[in-house]
Design an enzyme around this catalytic site. Structure first.
Site, PDB file in Angstrom:
ATOM      1  N   LYS A   1       0.849  -1.213   0.000  1.00  0.00           N
ATOM      2  CA  LYS A   1       0.000   0.000   0.000  1.00  0.00           C
ATOM      3  C   LYS A   1       0.872   1.244   0.000  1.00  0.00           C
ATOM      4  O   LYS A   1       0.664   2.187  -0.772  1.00  0.00           O
ATOM      5  CB  LYS A   1      -0.906  -0.008   1.234  1.00  0.00           C
ATOM      6  CG  LYS A   1      -1.684   1.276   1.435  1.00  0.00           C
ATOM      7  CD  LYS A   1      -2.663   1.519   0.297  1.00  0.00           C
ATOM      8  CE  LYS A   1      -3.368   2.845   0.446  1.00  0.00           C
ATOM      9  NZ  LYS A   1      -4.291   3.131  -0.653  1.00  0.00           N
TER      10      LYS A   1
ATOM     11  N   CYS B   1      -3.491  10.910   1.572  1.00  0.00           N
ATOM     12  CA  CYS B   1      -2.920   9.618   1.178  1.00  0.00           C
ATOM     13  C   CYS B   1      -1.549   9.815   0.557  1.00  0.00           C
ATOM     14  O   CYS B   1      -0.532   9.510   1.157  1.00  0.00           O
ATOM     15  CB  CYS B   1      -3.850   8.926   0.181  1.00  0.00           C
ATOM     16  SG  CYS B   1      -5.549   8.975   0.690  1.00  0.00           S
TER      17      CYS B   1
HETATM   18  N1  SAJ Z   1      -1.855  14.799  -8.653  1.00  0.00           N
HETATM   19  C1  SAJ Z   1      -1.082  15.554  -9.525  1.00  0.00           C
HETATM   20  N2  SAJ Z   1      -0.736  15.008 -10.726  1.00  0.00           N
HETATM   21  C2  SAJ Z   1      -1.129  13.754 -11.087  1.00  0.00           C
HETATM   22  C3  SAJ Z   1      -1.908  12.996 -10.175  1.00  0.00           C
HETATM   23  C4  SAJ Z   1      -2.268  13.538  -8.961  1.00  0.00           C
HETATM   24  O1  SAJ Z   1      -0.721  16.688  -9.230  1.00  0.00           O
HETATM   25  O2  SAJ Z   1      -0.808  13.327 -12.200  1.00  0.00           O
HETATM   26  C5  SAJ Z   1      -2.226  15.373  -7.355  1.00  0.00           C
HETATM   27  C6  SAJ Z   1      -3.725  15.565  -7.213  1.00  0.00           C
HETATM   28  O3  SAJ Z   1      -4.125  16.806  -7.733  1.00  0.00           O
HETATM   29  C7  SAJ Z   1      -3.893  15.505  -5.702  1.00  0.00           C
HETATM   30  C8  SAJ Z   1      -2.822  14.509  -5.276  1.00  0.00           C
HETATM   31  O4  SAJ Z   1      -1.867  14.452  -6.336  1.00  0.00           O
HETATM   32  O5  SAJ Z   1      -3.613  16.753  -5.105  1.00  0.00           O
HETATM   33  C9  SAJ Z   1      -3.358  13.116  -4.996  1.00  0.00           C
HETATM   34  O6  SAJ Z   1      -4.355  12.817  -5.946  1.00  0.00           O
HETATM   35  P1  SAJ Z   1      -4.450  11.342  -6.592  1.00  0.00           P
HETATM   36  O7  SAJ Z   1      -5.596  11.330  -7.526  1.00  0.00           O
HETATM   37  O8  SAJ Z   1      -3.125  10.963  -7.101  1.00  0.00           O
HETATM   38  O9  SAJ Z   1      -4.673  10.374  -5.380  1.00  0.00           O
HETATM   39  P2  SAJ Z   1      -5.716  10.265  -4.176  1.00  0.00           P
HETATM   40  O10 SAJ Z   1      -4.982  10.706  -2.951  1.00  0.00           O
HETATM   41  O11 SAJ Z   1      -7.018  10.910  -4.452  1.00  0.00           O
HETATM   42  O12 SAJ Z   1      -5.867   8.669  -4.178  1.00  0.00           O
HETATM   43  C10 SAJ Z   1      -4.686   7.903  -4.060  1.00  0.00           C
HETATM   44  C11 SAJ Z   1      -4.777   6.757  -5.066  1.00  0.00           C
HETATM   45  N3  SAJ Z   1      -3.524   6.062  -5.100  1.00  0.00           N
HETATM   46  C12 SAJ Z   1      -2.947   5.813  -6.318  1.00  0.00           C
HETATM   47  O13 SAJ Z   1      -3.437   6.211  -7.370  1.00  0.00           O
HETATM   48  C13 SAJ Z   1      -1.685   5.008  -6.287  1.00  0.00           C
HETATM   49  C14 SAJ Z   1      -5.894   5.823  -4.651  1.00  0.00           C
HETATM   50  O14 SAJ Z   1      -5.888   4.686  -5.490  1.00  0.00           O
HETATM   51  C15 SAJ Z   1      -5.692   5.392  -3.207  1.00  0.00           C
HETATM   52  O15 SAJ Z   1      -6.702   4.506  -2.776  1.00  0.00           O
HETATM   53  C16 SAJ Z   1      -5.697   6.614  -2.325  1.00  0.00           C
HETATM   54  O16 SAJ Z   1      -4.580   7.434  -2.719  1.00  0.00           O
HETATM   55  C17 SAJ Z   1      -5.552   6.197  -0.887  1.00  0.00           C
HETATM   56  O17 SAJ Z   1      -6.581   6.281  -0.173  1.00  0.00           O
HETATM   57  O18 SAJ Z   1      -4.474   5.735  -0.524  1.00  0.00           O
END
Ligand code: SAJ
Length: 420
Positions: free
Chosen positions: A214, A268
């Site tokens: 995880k 997360c």
């Molecule tokens: N972000 C970027 N660029 C990207 C992707 C995300 O700047 O290309 C930013 C987003 O704007 C946000 C942050 O990163 O501020 C996190 O967003 P996210 O969509 O990457 O992730 P979370 O936190 O909403 O969900 C993540 C997911 N983990 C992965 O994709 C590996 C989700 O599957 C998990 O279940 C979740 O964390 C968790 O609960 O751990």
């Protein structure tokens, strides 16, 4: 040992616990959702939800209406217990397991031989063993799997959620699950429990491996977001459109650069890498540097706005989006909130200068922003009409749909590449 589950208790009714409880209930299991927040419990028992997540309200109201889902503030005896409580960081980037320990303490009195416990909360490696130790101390009449392999009275496993906020209901069913047991039987019984509502494959392993997996998933994402963000800073200095550069680089069959942004929010991706750092002191320079790159992005955005505002008599800045990402209402650790806080301090309140915030998913500014002079929450059109500078911080659907003509004559800082 029972391999079916008539009654399940889900402890923690947040954006993972509540959908999990409702998904089990929809498959005919009697589910008791437990949360310390009495308002949340009362709302759910009325078939309503306290979380913005597509389709969650329909799922919960249906499950409550059939009598298969109810909520309470304390656990009751059940065949299985799923713990989905927060595991935040302390100020020194250390894991805070106080909610996990409190949940274990709450369920200890109702535990009986043959029960299954599954921890879903993102946890540092070794946390599942710690829960077993705590329970063994409180319930010396019961046997636990960290001490006796496969003959224990209680089975304990760890199965992290990996649902994406905004797509939780779909991903909860479709995603594969990693299920780590403190012994083999714990993993097998936990897989039986998840197969009630999970269509994805259940991959069985040890608890420690599942805990590490995880953290690796989210740290992988944080490091790759940091790479995209560093690339955006480089491209700014070189006069290159980073969005075009990333799109073209991703045409390579083995390149998948993520999207630059104003920083990394949520509880997360911004949190979990620190669990690995804490567990391996001195062994994680890359993970730590990536955290620093992402944490520096809000300041980078603020500096870009200040540079654009330099020379303006009374700059008025419209900040679009406070949520940590598109189309959700979650402001936890949001980089947008940090940008607005800094701009409010450095621009708003000086004469007619001001900062207008647009966030369609909230009705009032969060506590950390409320009451700051010159900082107001306004509708989208009003904010853009009155602004000299427009900063897009979260790519919510209404912002994507904006009539671009409204941006004519404005300085636009689009941190998400939404209006390319
Ligand atoms: N972000 C970027 N660029 C990207 C992707 C995300 O700047 O290309 C930013 C987003 O704007 C946000 C942050 O990163 O501020 C996190 O967003 P996210 O969509 O990457 O992730 P979370 O936190 O909403 O969900 C993540 C997911 N983990 C992965 O994709 C590996 C989700 O599957 C998990 O279940 C979740 O964390 C968790 O609960 O751990």
């Amino acid at each position: 040992m029972k391999r079916t589950f008539e009654k399940v208790c889900v402890i923690g009714l947040g954006y993972v616990g509540l959908p999990t409880a409702a998904s089990l209930a929809r498959r005919g299991v009697s589910v008791l959702g437990v949360d310390t927040n009495e308002k949340t419990v009362a709302l759910i028992n009325k078939g309503q939800v306290h979380i913005v997540e597509p389709d969650l309200d329909i799922l919960v109201s249906g499950a409550v209406a059939t009598g298969k889902l109810a909520a309470a503030t304390r656990p009751e005896p059940a065949d299985a217990f799923i713990i989905a409580v927060p595991t935040p960081l302390t100020g020194e980037h250390k894991p805070d397991l106080s909610h996990l320990e409190a949940a274990a303490q709450e369920l200890a009195p109702v535990l009986k031989a043959g029960d299954l416990i599954v921890i879903e909360s993102t946890s540092p490696v070794g946390a599942t063993e710690a829960v077993a130790e705590w329970l063994a101390g409180w319930r010396q009449d019961l046997a636990f799997p960290h001490r006796e392999d496969d003959t224990a009275g209680v089975d304990i496993a760890y199965s992290p959620e990996r649902v994406l906020p905004g797509r939780v209901i779909t991903e909860l069913v479709r995603n594969d699950r990693v299920i780590g047991g403190l012994d083999r039987r714990s993993a097998e019984r936990a897989a039986d429990l998840y197969r009630i509502f999970v269509d994805g494959r259940c991959h069985l392993t040890t608890a420690r491996t599942a805990e590490l997996v995880k953290l690796a998933e989210n740290s992988y994402r944080d490091v790759n977001i940091a790479f995209a963000n560093e690339l955006s800073v480089v491209c700014e200095g070189l006069g290159v459109d980073v969005w075009e550069a990333v799109d073209l680089a991703n045409r390579h069959p083995r390149v998948g650069i993520l999207r630059p942004g104003p920083g990394v929010g949520g509880h997360c991706i911004a949190v979990d890498p620190w669990f690995i750092v804490d567990s391996a002191p001195g062994d994680t320079p890359l993970i730590e540097i990536a955290r620093q790159v992402n944490e520096a992005m809000p300041r980078h955005v603020v500096n870009a706005v200040l540079k654009a505002a330099a020379g303006m008599e009374a700059p008025r800045v419209a900040c679009l989006g406070l949520a940590y990402k598109a189309d959700i209402d979650d402001l936890r650790m949001s980089p947008a909130v940090r940008v607005v806080q800094a701009l409010a301090k450095e621009i708003a309140g000086h004469g007619d200068a001001g900062v207008m915030v647009v966030e369609p998913h909230i009705k009032a500014l969060p506590d950390e922003l409320a009451g700051i002079p010159g900082l107001v929450l306004v509708p989208l059109e009003e904010a853009i009409e009155g602004a000299d500078i427009v900063v897009l911080l979260a790519d919510h659907r209404p912002f994507k749909a904006l009539d671009r003509a409204m941006l004519d004559g404005k300085v636009v800082i689009d941190t998400r590449g939404t209006w390319r």
